[in-house]
Enzyme design. Structure first.
Site, PDB file in Angstrom:
ATOM      1  N   SER A 179       2.396  -2.632  10.222  1.00  0.00           N
ATOM      2  CA  SER A 179       3.937  -2.396  10.154  1.00  0.00           C
ATOM      3  C   SER A 179       4.710  -3.894  10.159  1.00  0.00           C
ATOM      4  CB  SER A 179       4.415  -1.816  11.499  1.00  0.00           C
ATOM      5  OG  SER A 179       3.936  -0.311  11.709  1.00  0.00           O
ATOM      6  N   GLU A 183      -6.539   5.342   7.447  1.00  0.00           N
ATOM      7  CA  GLU A 183      -6.447   6.726   7.145  1.00  0.00           C
ATOM      8  C   GLU A 183      -7.494   7.331   6.618  1.00  0.00           C
ATOM      9  OE1 GLU A 183      -1.506   5.704   7.197  1.00  0.00           O
ATOM     10  OE2 GLU A 183      -2.606   5.792   5.626  1.00  0.00           O
ATOM     11  N   GLU A 213      -5.493  -4.542  10.504  1.00  0.00           N
ATOM     12  CA  GLU A 213      -4.492  -3.659  10.660  1.00  0.00           C
ATOM     13  C   GLU A 213      -4.985  -2.972  11.722  1.00  0.00           C
ATOM     14  OE1 GLU A 213      -4.813  -0.540   7.618  1.00  0.00           O
ATOM     15  OE2 GLU A 213      -6.905  -0.073   8.361  1.00  0.00           O
ATOM     16  N   HIS A 269      -9.291   1.563   4.715  1.00  0.00           N
ATOM     17  CA  HIS A 269      -8.103   1.828   5.450  1.00  0.00           C
ATOM     18  C   HIS A 269      -8.134   2.879   6.637  1.00  0.00           C
ATOM     19  CE1 HIS A 269      -3.760   2.860   6.240  1.00  0.00           C
ATOM     20  NE2 HIS A 269      -3.551   1.631   5.707  1.00  0.00           N
ATOM     21  N   GLY A 275       2.442   2.670  10.874  1.00  0.00           N
ATOM     22  CA  GLY A 275       3.432   3.863  10.616  1.00  0.00           C
ATOM     23  C   GLY A 275       3.872   4.249  11.966  1.00  0.00           C
ATOM     24  N   ASN A 315       1.107  -1.233   0.013  1.00  0.00           N
ATOM     25  CA  ASN A 315      -0.098  -0.104   0.049  1.00  0.00           C
ATOM     26  C   ASN A 315       0.922   1.223   0.045  1.00  0.00           C
ATOM     27  OD1 ASN A 315      -2.121   2.264   0.476  1.00  0.00           O
ATOM     28  ND2 ASN A 315      -2.324   1.526   2.677  1.00  0.00           N
ATOM     29  N   LYS A 374       0.287   4.128  -0.234  1.00  0.00           N
ATOM     30  CA  LYS A 374      -0.227   5.369   0.139  1.00  0.00           C
ATOM     31  C   LYS A 374      -0.088   6.816  -0.838  1.00  0.00           C
ATOM     32  CE  LYS A 374       0.153   3.419   4.793  1.00  0.00           C
ATOM     33  NZ  LYS A 374       0.338   3.724   6.141  1.00  0.00           N
TER      34      LYS A 374
END
Length: 255
Positions: free
Chosen positions: A216, A100, A170, A98, A176, A13, A15
């Site tokens: 991660s 985010e 996740e 996701h 991150g 991914n 991003k």
């Protein structure tokens, strides 16, 4: 992983990283490094990189994915991309829900559900993300949070379509941040996701669904994580931006 029952998938991914020129360079470097992979290899890239990514990977074993799609086929949705547009380009995968997107852009389980239905209707393979916040884990409600997301994100989706869907666990606190769930923690939640799917859709469907870990995972911890029976791959963030770091993860999933 249990490759006798389901496909192992390592998906990068990217991003909001890599210009089209940079995307071409990265994929060109990666192609020979993963050409013998015994797992599905996917690069989910920004919309502006899709054309060059599809061109560079044509005829290779690397599949391309988008990082989002809208639930309508067309309309007054400035800045959005429809699943139909992606499908016509030849994009097979799309990441949905996701953390985010949920955190910064107002995604809800309802909109994730609508996007997932649109992606499936267009023939795309959605990678649907679920996961708990650190506070939710500390309050010991991880399972309640995950079960709720699974039920809402997949609401009114048939068992046959669920089999075409990838679930990415996740933990939000491990994205991150450099923190990673232990292999046992990842297995515990991925196993719970499969058990939840079994309650909703039956054992056969649950056993067919690929469940990734997406917090991660990197070249240092991938082997232990992927050794767990219900961890069928990874949704890889930072490590997917460097070929030399992504390749070992693919190699671990190929064992």
């Amino acid at each position: 992983m249990d490759k006798s029952k389901r496909t192992a998938i390592i998906a990068g991914n990217w991003k909001m990283n890599k210009t089209p020129k940079e995307a071409k360079a990265l994929l060109t470097e990666l192609i020979p490094m993963v050409k013998d992979a015994d797992c599905e290899v996917v690069a989910c890239v920004p919309f502006v990189d899709l054309t060059v990514a599809l061109e560079v990977t044509e005829g290779t074993n690397i599949k391309i994915g988008a990082e989002n799609c809208h639930w309508e086929e067309s309309g007054a949705y400035t800045g959005e991309i429809s699943a139909k547009m992606l499908a016509e380009m030849g994009v097979p995968y799309v990441v949905l829900g996701h953390s985010e997107r949920r955190q910064y852009f107002g995604e809800t389980d309802e909109t994730v559900n609508k996007r997932t239905k649109a992606a499936l209707a267009a023939g795309l393979k959605p990678i649907v993300c679920v996961g708990e916040l650190l506070w939710e884990r500390e309050c010991n409600i991880t399972e309640e949070v995950i079960a709720r997301q699974i039920k809402l994100d997949l609401f009114d989706i048939s068992a046959e379509d669920v089999k075409k869907t990838v679930i990415a666990y996740e933990p939000v606190w491990a994205i991150g941040t450099g923190k990673t769930a232990t292999a046992d923690q990842a297995q515990e939640v991925c196993s719970f996701i499969r058990a939840t799917l079994a309650k909703l859709y039956g054992e056969e469907t649950a056993e067919a669904v690929t469940i990734q870990y997406g917090g991660s995972m990197n070249d240092g911890n991938c082997e232990e994580l992927l050794s767990k029976v219900d961890v069928d791959g990874g949704l890889i963030g930072g490590a997917s931006l460097v070929a030399a770091k992504f390749q070992p993860i693919v190699a671990a999933a190929s064992k």
